[in-house]
Motif scaffolding. Structure first.
Motif, mmCIF file in Angstrom:
data_model
loop_
_atom_site.group_PDB
_atom_site.id
_atom_site.type_symbol
_atom_site.label_atom_id
_atom_site.label_comp_id
_atom_site.label_asym_id
_atom_site.label_seq_id
_atom_site.Cartn_x
_atom_site.Cartn_y
_atom_site.Cartn_z
ATOM 1 N N THR A 156 0.852 -1.192 0.000
ATOM 2 C CA THR A 156 0.000 0.000 0.000
ATOM 3 C C THR A 156 0.887 1.241 0.000
ATOM 4 O OG1 THR A 156 -0.194 -0.211 2.412
ATOM 5 C CG2 THR A 156 -2.008 -1.051 1.076
ATOM 6 N N ILE A 157 0.432 2.266 -0.712
ATOM 7 C CA ILE A 157 1.231 3.467 -0.929
ATOM 8 C C ILE A 157 0.433 4.694 -0.514
ATOM 9 C CG2 ILE A 157 2.523 4.834 -2.626
ATOM 10 C CD1 ILE A 157 3.510 1.941 -2.429
ATOM 11 N N TRP A 158 1.103 5.607 0.194
ATOM 12 C CA TRP A 158 0.522 6.930 0.432
ATOM 13 C C TRP A 158 1.548 7.987 0.065
ATOM 14 C CZ3 TRP A 158 2.388 10.981 3.278
ATOM 15 C CH2 TRP A 158 1.553 12.107 3.338
ATOM 16 N N GLY A 159 1.066 9.071 -0.531
ATOM 17 C CA GLY A 159 1.902 10.230 -0.792
ATOM 18 C C GLY A 159 1.017 11.464 -0.870
ATOM 19 N N ARG A 160 1.616 12.633 -0.735
ATOM 20 C CA ARG A 160 0.835 13.867 -0.702
ATOM 21 C C ARG A 160 0.105 14.120 -2.018
ATOM 22 N NH1 ARG A 160 1.773 16.369 3.986
ATOM 23 N NH2 ARG A 160 3.779 16.026 5.031
ATOM 24 N N SER A 161 0.703 13.725 -3.122
ATOM 25 C CA SER A 161 0.044 13.835 -4.419
ATOM 26 C C SER A 161 -0.618 12.502 -4.754
ATOM 27 C CB SER A 161 1.052 14.201 -5.513
ATOM 28 O OG SER A 161 0.512 13.964 -6.798
ATOM 29 N N GLY A 162 -1.939 12.492 -4.814
ATOM 30 C CA GLY A 162 -2.641 11.268 -5.156
ATOM 31 C C GLY A 162 -2.262 10.756 -6.532
ATOM 32 N N GLU A 163 -2.047 11.674 -7.452
ATOM 33 C CA GLU A 163 -1.684 11.278 -8.817
ATOM 34 C C GLU A 163 -0.343 10.555 -8.834
ATOM 35 O OE1 GLU A 163 -0.747 13.347 -13.180
ATOM 36 O OE2 GLU A 163 -1.429 14.568 -11.484
ATOM 37 N N HIS A 164 0.644 11.116 -8.132
ATOM 38 C CA HIS A 164 1.962 10.488 -8.089
ATOM 39 C C HIS A 164 1.911 9.162 -7.336
ATOM 40 C CE1 HIS A 164 4.110 14.602 -8.734
ATOM 41 N NE2 HIS A 164 3.691 14.057 -9.864
ATOM 42 N N ALA A 165 1.119 9.108 -6.269
ATOM 43 C CA ALA A 165 0.996 7.869 -5.502
ATOM 44 C C ALA A 165 0.384 6.768 -6.355
ATOM 45 C CB ALA A 165 0.159 8.106 -4.244
ATOM 46 N N ARG A 166 -0.629 7.106 -7.140
ATOM 47 C CA ARG A 166 -1.257 6.095 -7.998
ATOM 48 C C ARG A 166 -0.294 5.608 -9.079
ATOM 49 N NH1 ARG A 166 -5.614 9.578 -7.010
ATOM 50 N NH2 ARG A 166 -5.180 10.816 -8.875
ATOM 51 N N ALA A 167 0.480 6.537 -9.645
ATOM 52 C CA ALA A 167 1.458 6.146 -10.664
ATOM 53 C C ALA A 167 2.523 5.237 -10.071
ATOM 54 C CB ALA A 167 2.097 7.388 -11.275
ATOM 55 N N PHE A 168 2.958 5.567 -8.865
ATOM 56 C CA PHE A 168 3.967 4.733 -8.213
ATOM 57 C C PHE A 168 3.398 3.363 -7.858
ATOM 58 C CE2 PHE A 168 6.093 3.194 -4.360
ATOM 59 C CZ PHE A 168 7.396 3.124 -4.815
ATOM 60 N N ALA A 169 2.178 3.340 -7.346
ATOM 61 C CA ALA A 169 1.544 2.071 -6.995
ATOM 62 C C ALA A 169 1.427 1.162 -8.208
ATOM 63 C CB ALA A 169 0.162 2.323 -6.375
ATOM 64 N N GLU A 170 1.067 1.727 -9.331
ATOM 65 C CA GLU A 170 0.971 0.931 -10.558
ATOM 66 C C GLU A 170 2.329 0.366 -10.941
ATOM 67 O OE1 GLU A 170 -0.511 1.446 -15.217
ATOM 68 O OE2 GLU A 170 -0.978 2.985 -13.717
#
Length: 310
Positions: A156-170
Motif C-alpha cells: 500500500t502506498i501513500w503520498g501527498r500527491s494522489g496522482e503520483h501515488a497512484r502512478a507509483f503504486a501501478e
C-alpha cells in the motif's frame, strides 16, 4: 597507483540487493562490535531543505574514506537524484586515494538494503503486508529490497500527491490509498521515506506487531513519526551515538519528556549479532531509525571494487 572512477551505472550493475543486504548486515555488526571508526556526520544547512554532508570513517585495519554528499529533496520532481556526491576510498597500506565512487546510487541501494536487513531482524517472520509512505527514490528502492527478505503479498502506498501515488503504486504492483491511516491499517511493515518536516505517522494509526523503518529524516529537524509512537515502540538505532545527537524523531520525543536516552535499546548490529533482543513478542511495535552510516558506504564501495578487479 591508478585512481579508479566508478560510475552510477557500474554501481547499479555491481551492487544488487541480494548482495548488498548481507553486506549491510556485516557492516552494522562490525560497527556495533567496535570494529569500525566513524565521526558523527557534519551537515551544512544550505537552506530551502537542502544540505551538504561529510561522513568520514574506517574499518579497523582495512578500508577507510569519506562520503561527500549533497541532499536536494526537490530534485525528485525534476527527475534527478536527491542525493548526489562521491565516496572516496583510500589504500589502507599506503594512504593514497584509490577510488572515487558515485555516491547517489550507492546511497540509494545501501539505504534500502540496510532497512531490509533490519526488517529481517525485527519484523515478524510471517510479515507479508508492506506500507510505503512516500513515492520518491527510496520508496521504490525499499519495495525492491524488502521483497528480498519477506514474501510480500500486498503493498500500500501513500503520498501527498494522489496522482503520483497512484502512478507509483501501478509501477510496483501496489495500491494507492487516500490517507496514511488507510495505508498502514493492515500493514506488517511500514517504511517512512518522505521529506516531511512534521509527523505524518501517528501512534493510533499503527497496529500491534508492526515493524517500522524510519528513513526519510537523516538529520535533526524533520520528523516523520510522532513522539507518542516513538515512545510506544521498541526503538533501535543504526548508530546509537548518531541517533542520540541527530535522530529527529528520538530528539523530539525526548524533548517532550516522553523518553530518555535509555529508550534507544541499542544498535541494529547488536540485534543482528544476537547480543541484544529485538522483537520479544509478536505484538511488539519495533522501529529501526536509519540515519545512514559511512561504514555502509565503505562496505558497498569495497565490494564493488573487488568485483571490478585490478
Amino acid at each position: 597507483m591508478k585512481l579508479k572512477l566508478v560510475s552510477a551505472e557500474e554501481v547499479a550493475r555491481l551492487l544488487p540487493y541480494a548482495e548488498c543486504i548481507p553486506l549491510m548486515r556485516e557492516a552494522m555488526i562490525a560497527l556495533s562490535q567496535g570494529r569500525t571508526h566513524q565521526l558523527l556526520r557534519s551537515i551544512l544547512d544550505l537552506g530551502e531543505g537542502n544540505a551538504f554532508g561529510v561522513m568520514p570513517g574506517a574499518f579497523e585495519g582495512g578500508a577507510f574514506g569519506a562520503k561527500l554528499v549533497s541532499v536536494f529533496p526537490g530534485n525528485f520532481a525534476l527527475g534527478k537524484m536527491s542525493h548526489q556526491g562521491v565516496v572516496i576510498l583510500f589504500d589502507p597500506e599506503t594512504g593514497a586515494p584509490s577510488a572515487v565512487v558515485e555516491a547517489g546510487e550507492i546511497t540509494a541501494i545501501r539505504t534500502a538494503a540496510a532497512s531490509a536487513a533490519a526488517t529481517d531482524a525485527l519484523a515478524r517472520p510471517d510479515a507479508s503486508r508492506l506500507a510505503i509512505l512516500g513515492y520518491g527514490e527510496q520508496a521504490l528502492r525499499h519495495v525492491f529490497a524488502i521483497r528480498e527478505v519477506r514474501a510480500i503479498e500486498r503493498v500500500t502506498i501513500w503520498g501527498r500527491s494522489g496522482e503520483h501515488a497512484r502512478a507509483f503504486a501501478e509501477r510496483v504492483g501496489g495500491e494507492a490509498t487516500a490517507s496514511v491511516a488507510d495505508a498502514v491499517a493492515e500493514a506488517d511493515i511500514v517504511c517512512t521515506v518522505t521529506a516531511a518536516p512534521e509527523p505524518i505517522l501517528f501512534a493510533d494509526q499503527v497496529a500491534e506487531g508492526t515493524h517500522i523503518n524510519a528513513v526519510g529524516s537523516s538529520r535533526a529537524g524533520p520528523v516523520e513519526i510522532d513522539p507518542a509512537l516513538v515512545a510506544r515502540a521498541r526503538f533501535f538505532a543504526d548508530h546509537r551515538a548518531g541517533v542520540l545527537a541527530q535522530g529527529a524523531e528520538f530528539l523530539r520525543a525526548r524533548e517532550l519528556g516522553l523518553i530518555d536516552d535509555s529508550h534507544v535499546l541499542g544498535e541494529i548490529g547488536d540485534v543482528m549479532a544476537g547480543t541484544l533482543p529485538g522483537r520479544t513478542f509478536a505484538s511488539d511495535i519495533t522501529i529501526y531509525k536509519s540515519l545512514g552510516s559511512i561504514v555502509q558506504d565503505l562496505a558497498a564501495a569495497r565490494h564493488i571494487l573487488a568485483k571490478l578487479g585490478p
